[in-house]
Motif scaffolding. Sequence first.
Motif, PDB file in Angstrom:
ATOM      1  N   ILE A   1      37.490  33.316  36.629  1.00 47.01           N
ATOM      2  CA  ILE A   1      37.431  34.644  35.980  1.00 47.01           C
ATOM      3  C   ILE A   1      37.337  35.763  36.879  1.00 47.01           C
ATOM      4  O   ILE A   1      38.094  36.445  36.470  1.00 47.01           O
ATOM      5  CB  ILE A   1      36.411  34.210  35.041  1.00 47.01           C
ATOM      6  N   LYS A   2      36.576  35.586  37.915  1.00 48.41           N
ATOM      7  CA  LYS A   2      36.376  36.843  38.665  1.00 48.41           C
ATOM      8  C   LYS A   2      37.646  37.307  39.233  1.00 48.41           C
ATOM      9  O   LYS A   2      38.206  38.111  39.574  1.00 48.41           O
ATOM     10  CB  LYS A   2      35.357  36.483  39.837  1.00 48.41           C
TER      11      LYS A   2
ATOM     12  N   GLN B   1      43.797  40.060  34.555  1.00 47.77           N
ATOM     13  CA  GLN B   1      44.464  39.521  33.683  1.00 47.77           C
ATOM     14  C   GLN B   1      43.812  39.176  32.285  1.00 47.77           C
ATOM     15  O   GLN B   1      44.340  39.233  31.174  1.00 47.77           O
ATOM     16  CB  GLN B   1      45.152  38.117  34.218  1.00 47.77           C
ATOM     17  N   LEU B   2      42.609  39.211  32.537  1.00 52.25           N
ATOM     18  CA  LEU B   2      41.675  38.746  31.111  1.00 52.25           C
ATOM     19  C   LEU B   2      41.306  40.016  30.685  1.00 52.25           C
ATOM     20  O   LEU B   2      41.381  39.992  29.453  1.00 52.25           O
ATOM     21  CB  LEU B   2      40.208  38.135  31.802  1.00 52.25           C
ATOM     22  N   LYS B   3      41.569  41.091  31.204  1.00 52.21           N
ATOM     23  CA  LYS B   3      41.372  42.553  30.727  1.00 52.21           C
ATOM     24  C   LYS B   3      42.449  43.167  30.239  1.00 52.21           C
ATOM     25  O   LYS B   3      42.385  44.292  29.407  1.00 52.21           O
ATOM     26  CB  LYS B   3      40.535  43.413  31.530  1.00 52.21           C
ATOM     27  N   VAL B   4      43.623  42.894  30.453  1.00 54.32           N
ATOM     28  CA  VAL B   4      44.896  43.461  30.428  1.00 54.32           C
ATOM     29  C   VAL B   4      45.328  43.746  29.076  1.00 54.32           C
ATOM     30  O   VAL B   4      45.566  44.910  28.695  1.00 54.32           O
ATOM     31  CB  VAL B   4      46.051  42.698  31.192  1.00 54.32           C
ATOM     32  N   LYS B   5      44.776  42.960  28.089  1.00 56.51           N
ATOM     33  CA  LYS B   5      45.328  43.064  26.664  1.00 56.51           C
ATOM     34  C   LYS B   5      43.918  43.478  25.632  1.00 56.51           C
ATOM     35  O   LYS B   5      44.049  43.527  24.612  1.00 56.51           O
ATOM     36  CB  LYS B   5      45.749  41.868  26.075  1.00 56.51           C
TER      37      LYS B   5
ATOM     38  N   ARG C   1      26.453  34.222  28.749  1.00 54.73           N
ATOM     39  CA  ARG C   1      27.919  34.088  28.801  1.00 54.73           C
ATOM     40  C   ARG C   1      28.540  34.640  30.172  1.00 54.73           C
ATOM     41  O   ARG C   1      27.929  35.382  30.873  1.00 54.73           O
ATOM     42  CB  ARG C   1      28.481  35.074  27.623  1.00 54.73           C
ATOM     43  N   ILE C   2      29.359  34.047  30.744  1.00 57.13           N
ATOM     44  CA  ILE C   2      30.207  34.387  31.984  1.00 57.13           C
ATOM     45  C   ILE C   2      30.657  35.755  31.876  1.00 57.13           C
ATOM     46  O   ILE C   2      31.486  35.986  30.752  1.00 57.13           O
ATOM     47  CB  ILE C   2      31.130  33.311  32.277  1.00 57.13           C
ATOM     48  N   ARG C   3      30.234  36.540  32.709  1.00 52.59           N
ATOM     49  CA  ARG C   3      31.000  38.036  32.685  1.00 52.59           C
ATOM     50  C   ARG C   3      32.510  37.974  32.619  1.00 52.59           C
ATOM     51  O   ARG C   3      33.109  37.290  33.564  1.00 52.59           O
ATOM     52  CB  ARG C   3      30.194  38.803  33.779  1.00 52.59           C
TER      53      ARG C   3
END
Length: 343
Positions: A329-330, A335-339, A114-116
């Motif tokens: 994603i990097k 934004q990916l982690k915000v929620k 999986r992509i980190r």
Amino acid sequence: MIKIAVDAMGGDFAPEEIVKGVEAARDRYDDLTFLLFGTENQVKPLIQNMDRLTLIGTTEEIEMGEEPVKAMKNKPNSSLVRAAQAVKDGQADAFFSAGNTGAILAASIFIIGRIRGVERPALASAFPCFGGGHDEFVFMDLGANAENKPSHLYQYGILGSFYAESVMGIKNPRVRLLNNGGEEDKGDEVHKAAHQLMKDTDAFNFLGNVESREIMDGTADVVVADGFSGNATLKAIEGTALTMMDQLKQSIKGSGIRGMLGALLLKPALRSLKHKLDFNENGGAVVLGVKAPVVKTHGSAKANAVANSMGQIKRMVQENLVGKTTDFIKENAEQLKVKKSSK
């Protein structure tokens, strides 16, 4: 040369249709080579020409009804596992199968990786629509995950938007959440929470819920669904399209000479409609969020769908879709982690 690892034993019509499709793709695309993984005494007699094909014998098969992770662990010499491992080991650039969806996803995550930053990879596909300025929209998840958390659906909005923009060329794609009503308080707790996450974000252009009857109207460029609802909707639409086309054909045949003459006049339009509704024409579903191109086509896919999927993989590799996804994603990690806390 682009090398594709193929699970020759996966699918309702494997290995015959898989081999036919691979050979058709080999003859169509002169920059593709294939590693075919399968039971040698079943696959080898089907191959007409070994040019740019390498057959690697396996001794096990993962059946459609098997529990995915258990089957993958218990059958390391299966065609599906060996094909995924070839990608992991750098022997191939991409992985293709028409087999057990759960096993494909498990192999994609646990073997290819999986992509980190991606919580849950998902199956995404370009789906036909009739309006809104575009011929297709991105539909995900189509069955990789039967159950999802709100944060997964939120990430699908980001990944789907990226795919729509980078692969399909849609600027500022409109994202909607598949639900049982348009109002934001519709659905179960997961969908209510997901709607709120999407509504509050600046990561993508969210326009609210969409009902299944509306998804082909062109009101969205990305439709996000949990895997159970997405897969059920996909199969309902496929079945309806096949039934309607068959009924139309039967009605024309039973309508006498006038109906037949009318059908001749409408033949180009009917052929165009059939082409658009034929899901074999569009290749397979992409597993978004893993470290190499993975395409899973319908279990009942015939040779044409297999060949079209190979063309789809060719474009993915040439356009460096995985590399671009990883970079995206990097760059958008916050934004990916915000929620992430809202699960």
